[in-house]
Enzyme design. Structure first.
Site, PDB file in Angstrom:
ATOM      1  N   GLY A  10     -14.102  -3.687   0.373  1.00  0.00           N
ATOM      2  CA  GLY A  10     -15.458  -3.140   0.476  1.00  0.00           C
ATOM      3  C   GLY A  10     -15.727  -2.066  -0.563  1.00  0.00           C
ATOM      4  O   GLY A  10     -16.823  -2.024  -1.148  1.00  0.00           O
TER       5      GLY A  10
ATOM      6  N   LYS B 223     -19.049 -15.882   2.812  1.00  0.00           N
ATOM      7  CA  LYS B 223     -20.447 -15.747   3.238  1.00  0.00           C
ATOM      8  C   LYS B 223     -21.362 -15.141   2.195  1.00  0.00           C
ATOM      9  O   LYS B 223     -21.020 -14.168   1.543  1.00  0.00           O
ATOM     10  CB  LYS B 223     -20.494 -14.821   4.458  1.00  0.00           C
ATOM     11  CG  LYS B 223     -19.888 -15.406   5.697  1.00  0.00           C
ATOM     12  CD  LYS B 223     -20.265 -14.526   6.857  1.00  0.00           C
ATOM     13  CE  LYS B 223     -19.462 -14.824   8.096  1.00  0.00           C
ATOM     14  NZ  LYS B 223     -19.342 -13.600   8.895  1.00  0.00           N
TER      15      LYS B 223
ATOM     16  N   ARG C  94       0.827  -1.214   0.000  1.00  0.00           N
ATOM     17  CA  ARG C  94       0.000   0.000   0.000  1.00  0.00           C
ATOM     18  C   ARG C  94       0.858   1.260   0.000  1.00  0.00           C
ATOM     19  O   ARG C  94       0.434   2.297  -0.500  1.00  0.00           O
ATOM     20  CB  ARG C  94      -0.927   0.007   1.211  1.00  0.00           C
ATOM     21  CG  ARG C  94      -2.054  -0.992   1.050  1.00  0.00           C
ATOM     22  CD  ARG C  94      -2.981  -0.975   2.220  1.00  0.00           C
ATOM     23  NE  ARG C  94      -4.176  -1.748   1.900  1.00  0.00           N
ATOM     24  CZ  ARG C  94      -5.148  -1.985   2.749  1.00  0.00           C
ATOM     25  NH1 ARG C  94      -5.082  -1.517   3.974  1.00  0.00           N
ATOM     26  NH2 ARG C  94      -6.190  -2.686   2.390  1.00  0.00           N
TER      27      ARG C  94
ATOM     28  N   GLY D 217     -10.243  -8.365  -0.872  1.00  0.00           N
ATOM     29  CA  GLY D 217      -8.933  -8.560  -0.255  1.00  0.00           C
ATOM     30  C   GLY D 217      -8.382  -9.956  -0.479  1.00  0.00           C
ATOM     31  O   GLY D 217      -7.230 -10.120  -0.911  1.00  0.00           O
TER      32      GLY D 217
HETATM   33  P1  ADP Z   1     -12.787 -11.461  -0.509  1.00  0.00           P
HETATM   34  O1  ADP Z   1     -11.909 -10.928   0.597  1.00  0.00           O
HETATM   35  O2  ADP Z   1     -12.035 -11.669  -1.777  1.00  0.00           O
HETATM   36  O3  ADP Z   1     -14.033 -10.632  -0.677  1.00  0.00           O
HETATM   37  P2  ADP Z   1     -14.079 -13.329   1.268  1.00  0.00           P
HETATM   38  O4  ADP Z   1     -13.510 -12.614   2.439  1.00  0.00           O
HETATM   39  O5  ADP Z   1     -15.530 -13.236   1.017  1.00  0.00           O
HETATM   40  O6  ADP Z   1     -13.284 -12.927  -0.066  1.00  0.00           O
HETATM   41  O7  ADP Z   1     -13.793 -14.897   1.407  1.00  0.00           O
HETATM   42  C1  ADP Z   1     -12.507 -15.424   1.588  1.00  0.00           C
HETATM   43  C2  ADP Z   1     -12.508 -16.586   2.536  1.00  0.00           C
HETATM   44  O8  ADP Z   1     -13.466 -17.580   2.177  1.00  0.00           O
HETATM   45  C3  ADP Z   1     -11.173 -17.276   2.548  1.00  0.00           C
HETATM   46  O9  ADP Z   1     -10.578 -17.120   3.810  1.00  0.00           O
HETATM   47  C4  ADP Z   1     -11.496 -18.749   2.260  1.00  0.00           C
HETATM   48  O10 ADP Z   1     -10.744 -19.641   3.050  1.00  0.00           O
HETATM   49  C5  ADP Z   1     -12.955 -18.831   2.598  1.00  0.00           C
HETATM   50  N1  ADP Z   1     -13.618 -19.938   1.883  1.00  0.00           N
HETATM   51  C6  ADP Z   1     -13.755 -20.092   0.553  1.00  0.00           C
HETATM   52  N2  ADP Z   1     -14.365 -21.255   0.259  1.00  0.00           N
HETATM   53  C7  ADP Z   1     -14.648 -21.861   1.431  1.00  0.00           C
HETATM   54  C8  ADP Z   1     -15.271 -23.113   1.793  1.00  0.00           C
HETATM   55  N3  ADP Z   1     -15.739 -23.941   0.867  1.00  0.00           N
HETATM   56  N4  ADP Z   1     -15.386 -23.379   3.125  1.00  0.00           N
HETATM   57  C9  ADP Z   1     -14.916 -22.545   4.049  1.00  0.00           C
HETATM   58  N5  ADP Z   1     -14.319 -21.360   3.773  1.00  0.00           N
HETATM   59  C10 ADP Z   1     -14.176 -21.025   2.480  1.00  0.00           C
HETATM   60 MG    MG Z   2     -12.024 -11.159   2.738  1.00  0.00          MG
END
Ligand code: ADP
Ligand code: MG
Length: 401
Positions: free
Chosen positions: A380, A204, A42, A357
């Site tokens: 976000g 989620k 960053r 992220g």
């Molecule tokens: P981003 O930061 O790119 O928006 P998220 O924070 O929504 O992504 O999700 C990332 C997390 O989701 C990771 O830590 C990953 O381990 C978890 N994850 C992905 N698939 C699964 C799964 N099938 N079961 C449990 N956790 C999962």
């Molecule tokens: Mg994340």
């Protein structure tokens, strides 16, 4: 590059000899309990903006937050190590004020000469920052003639340094980081080349339900993987065993699937998954989604699903990807995520944008960050942007009529 809303870039501002406040996002990670920065990306990202301003002889005032001090002076959340790192990267002395605003800060700013940099202390030490307090905004504005925002990651927050102060400064614009974010993310909102495919995954449904709904209005197909897919599979009546599921979001998932049919958006869900008995299972078992047993957890998409997603992504001409396909932090559950990263990199005809992220970390882990059109630095903020929401930090940069 013409940005929407008449937003100027830092190159279009007459900064010579002027005091320029640059809002940066130096919220960097530290090794626990130490002052050692574990990832300085960053800080490095802002170097083009800072070098441009230094070369033009601007007097630079840097403002950033670090962590969550909740409006209190927390010495363990001082920007001191960040100022030291920046000084090292630029081979320049940097004056660090011992407070975000106040007599000390004013003195450090007024001592600046052309081409020099001063940094204010952690803006969130002052409660006025997150409250977007007018007095704080006016004080920050009094430290500069020109305002530049290069902190896309905080653009979705209306804080004193991202929004409030801007109306009290006559000239304003976007730094290079911010300009590139606006340029690429705006392209997803305008007239896009089709098919436009969104790939959604991650932890989620609840984090992403608004994004999913907003994307239904714009895309031709949505590809869903990650833990989020489990909730959708269960919503469709499948048994997902011990997998992570949000039972309170099953209705949302069903609703979403119904709306997708109405809007003629194709939804692709996993047809097979890689399962384990826990995260530590060394060798995944691949099962079809109709055959997940009670004790199994789906921790990645399976090879059949990888093939399906790869085909869909190869035909796409616009792609937005957010959220990993599995627990990519562990190598045995990283295949699906790495394959999606590769599919984006292989599609040379499409505009490919990655946001979030963990998704940004995943494409970096795949070594393919420079093979896609754009990797957004904002989690976000990029999700709000692709939903078509107004981001206060970007609105503030628009031409006032
Ligand atoms: P981003 O930061 O790119 O928006 P998220 O924070 O929504 O992504 O999700 C990332 C997390 O989701 C990771 O830590 C990953 O381990 C978890 N994850 C992905 N698939 C699964 C799964 N099938 N079961 C449990 N956790 C999962
Ligand atoms: Mg994340």
């Amino acid at each position: 590059m013409a940005l929407p809303g008449g937003i100027k870039t830092v190159e279009e501002l007459a900064v010579e000899g002027k005091r320029v406040f640059v809002r940066v996002d130096y919220n960097v990670p530290f090794e626990k309990g130490t002052k050692k920065i574990t990832d300085d990306a960053r800080i490095r990202a802002t170097l083009p903006t800072l070098k441009h301003l230094i070369e033009r002889g601007a007097r630079i005032v840097l403002g950033s937050h670090l962590g969550r001090p909740d409006g209190k002076v927390k010495p363990e959340l001082s920007l001191e190590p960040v100022a030291a790192k920046l000084a090292e990267l630029l081979s320049l002395d940097i004056a660090l004020a011992d407070e975000p605003v106040g007599d000390g800060a004013r003195k450090v700013v007024s001592d600046l000469r052309d081409g020099q940099i001063a940094m204010l202390e952690n803006l969130r030490w002052n409660p006025g920052e997150e409250a977007n307090d007018e007095a704080m905004a006016r004080t920050l504005a009094s430290y500069c003639d020109i305002y530049v925002n290069d902190a896309f990651g905080t653009a979705h927050r209306a804080h004193a340094s991202t929004a409030g102060m801007v109306k009290f400064v006559s000239e304003k614009g976007a730094g290079f980081v911010m300009a590139k974010e606006i340029e690429f993310l705006s392209r997803l909102l305008g007239k896009v080349d089709r098919p436009y495919v969104a790939v959604l995954g991650g932890a989620k449904v609840s984090d992403k339900i608004e994004v999913l709904d907003a994307l239904l209005e714009r895309v031709n197909a949505i590809v869903i993987g990650g833990a989020m897919a489990n909730t959708f599979l269960e919503a469709m009546g499948k048994k997902v065993g011990a997998s992570k599921v949000e039972t309170d979001k099953l209705a949302n998932a069903r609703n979403f699937l119904r709306k997708a049919v109405e809007k003629k958006v194709t939804v692709h869900l996993p047809t097979d998954v890689a399962c384990g008995l826990s995260l530590d299972t060394a060798t995944p078992t691949v099962v079809l989604v109709d055959h997940i047993s009670d004790h199994q957890m789906a921790l990645d998409i399976g090879p059949g699903t990888v093939e399906l997603f790869r085909r869909v992504l190869a035909e796409a001409r616009t792609v937005f990807w957010n959220g990993p396909m599995g627990v990519f932090e562990k190598p045995q559950w990283a295949n699906g995520t790495m394959a999606v990263a590769q599919a984006l990199a292989d599609n040379k005809l499409a505009l490919t944008v990655v946001g979030g992220g963990d998704s940004a970390a995943a494409i970096a882990q795949a070594g393919l960050a420079d093979k896609v059109s754009h990797v957004s630095t904002g989690g976000g903020a990029s999700l709000e942007f692709v939903q078509g929401l107004a981001l206060p930090g970007i609105e503030a940069l628009k031409e006032t009529k």
